[in-house]
Structures are given as structure tokens and as C-alpha cells.
Design an enzyme around this catalytic site. Structure first.
Site: not given
Ligand code: GAR
Length: 204
Positions: A15-16, A95, A111, A113
């Protein structure tokens, strides 16, 4: 302003990445996604990339579950360089990336977070915030350094923790802000109007 040539690494729903695609298509972010890599062959982020005709592929990271093994890292760098990437976006990539990748793209690995760092690095940060009893949670976009979720912060956004929140409802509220924060951070990069001074990213 310099157009960004992005390489996106993800593990999940993407989604990001979608928020970045949407910003590019809306003309609010001067960037092109050159390639999308996922460490699971069936990750939804790959489906999203295909839907938008963005080159994408599975990056085999076996046998490790939480890090990028040397061979996978070298392969990853090669794919990104061959695709003409100048900025690497970790969009839910679960990762740890290692120094070689960071050296290949100095101060150009970002990144996202799902916490207000330095609180709650690591996994399931929204659950950590809820369990801790926080009244405010949020999201951080930061440059990646050799530590875990520890690099200089570019953008942060806060959300309230509500009385009846579950981990799922809190994560959903954080994700709304993630989708604003990532394009915003990339716009700062594209503007070139920032400098990294120690831990601080000075903007403007
Ligand atoms: C997001 O909430 C991101 O912030 C988190 O994984 C999700 C991915 O969502 N990332 C972490 O926790 C990194 N340590 P997405 O695949 O829908 O973008």
C-alpha cells in the site's frame, strides 16, 4: 528539482508503494519507479506493480528470514543499478539491509516505520505502542543507516490512540498517515533542499 528514479523493496501488500504510484500519477511527485522487488514470490506488492506496468521481480533471499544474505544483496544491488535506480525505498520490506547496499546508494535509502522513532523499532510497532499505553502513535520516514530503524528522520506524523483501539484499527490509522508521509519525504529528496547534519535532516 531532480526527478527520482526509484527502486522499491517490499514484502507485503504494497500500500505504501501504491501511495507513491498515486502521487506520481497525480503529478504531485516527480519520480519514476524503475523496479519493484519483493522477497516473497506471491507478495501483493508485485501484483500492484504489474497492474501499473512497473518492472518487478521476486528477490530470492533464502535461507534467511530477516536479513539480506550476501548473494541476495549483491543480486539486489545489480538489479537496482541495471534499472537506473538512484533512490531505494523500503516500503514494508521486513529485512535488515546491510552495509553494501547502503554503500551502493549513500544517503539514498529510505525506510518507512510505523512508529514515532526512536520509540518502538522492530516489528509490530503499533502493537508495542498500544501495549505500552501510548496516547499518541505514528509513522516515521527516515534515511537508513547501519542500525535498525535508527537513521536520520525526514518526516514524522502522529495519530491519536483511541480508547477502543485494537492493533488492527491503530495500524489502519497509522497507514493513512504513512501514505501521506512517504510521498512527502520523497518530495523533500526530489527538491534537493535538505542537508543531513548529524542526526538532523535540515529542510529548506
Ligand atoms: C507498513 O505499515 C510499514 O510501515 C511497515 O510494514 C507495513 C507495510 O505495509 N514496515 C515495517 O514495519 C518496517 N519495520 P504495505 O506493504 O501495505 O506498504
Amino acid at each position: 528539482m531532480a526527478k527520482l528514479h526509484l527502486g522499491v523493496l517490499g514484502s507485503g501488500s504494497g500500500s505504501n508503494m501504491q501511495s507513491i504510484v498515486d502521487a506520481i500519477e497525480a503529478g504531485t511527485l516527480d519520480a519514476e519507479i524503475k523496479v519493484v522487488l519483493a522477497d516473497f514470490p506471491d507478495a501483493k506488492i508485485l501484483d500492484r506493480a504489474r497492474k501499473h506496468n512497473i518492472p518487478c521481480q521476486f528477490l530470492d533471499c533464502s535461507p534467511w528470514k530477516t536479513k539480506l544474505a550476501d548473494a541476495a544483496e549483491e543480486n539486489c544491488i545489480k538489479i537496482l543499478k541495471d534499472a537506473g535506480v538512484d533512490t531505494v525505498v523500503l516500503a514494508g520490506f521486513m529485512r535488515i539491509v546491510k552495509p553494501k547496499l547502503l554503500e551502493a546508494f549513500p544517503n539514498r535509502v529510505l525506510n518507512i516505520h510505523p512508529a514515532l522513532l526512536p520509540a518502538f523499532p522492530g516489528v509490530h510497532s503499533w502493537t508495542q505502542a498500544l501495549d505500552y499505553g501510548c496516547k499518541v502513535a505514528g509513522v516515521t520516514v527516515h534515511f537508513v543507516d547501519a542500525g535498525t530503524d535508527s537513521g536520520p528522520i525526514i518526516v514524522q506524523k502522529a495519530v491519536p490512540v483511541l480508547e477502543d483501539d485494537t492493533p488492527e484499527t491503530l495500524h489502519a490509522r497509522i497507514q493513512v498517515q504513512e501514505h501521506i508521509a512517504f510521498p512527502e519525504a520523497l518530495n523533500i529528496l526530489a527538491s534537493g533542499k535538505y542537508r543531513i547534519e548529524g542526526r538532523r535532516v535540515r529542510i529548506g
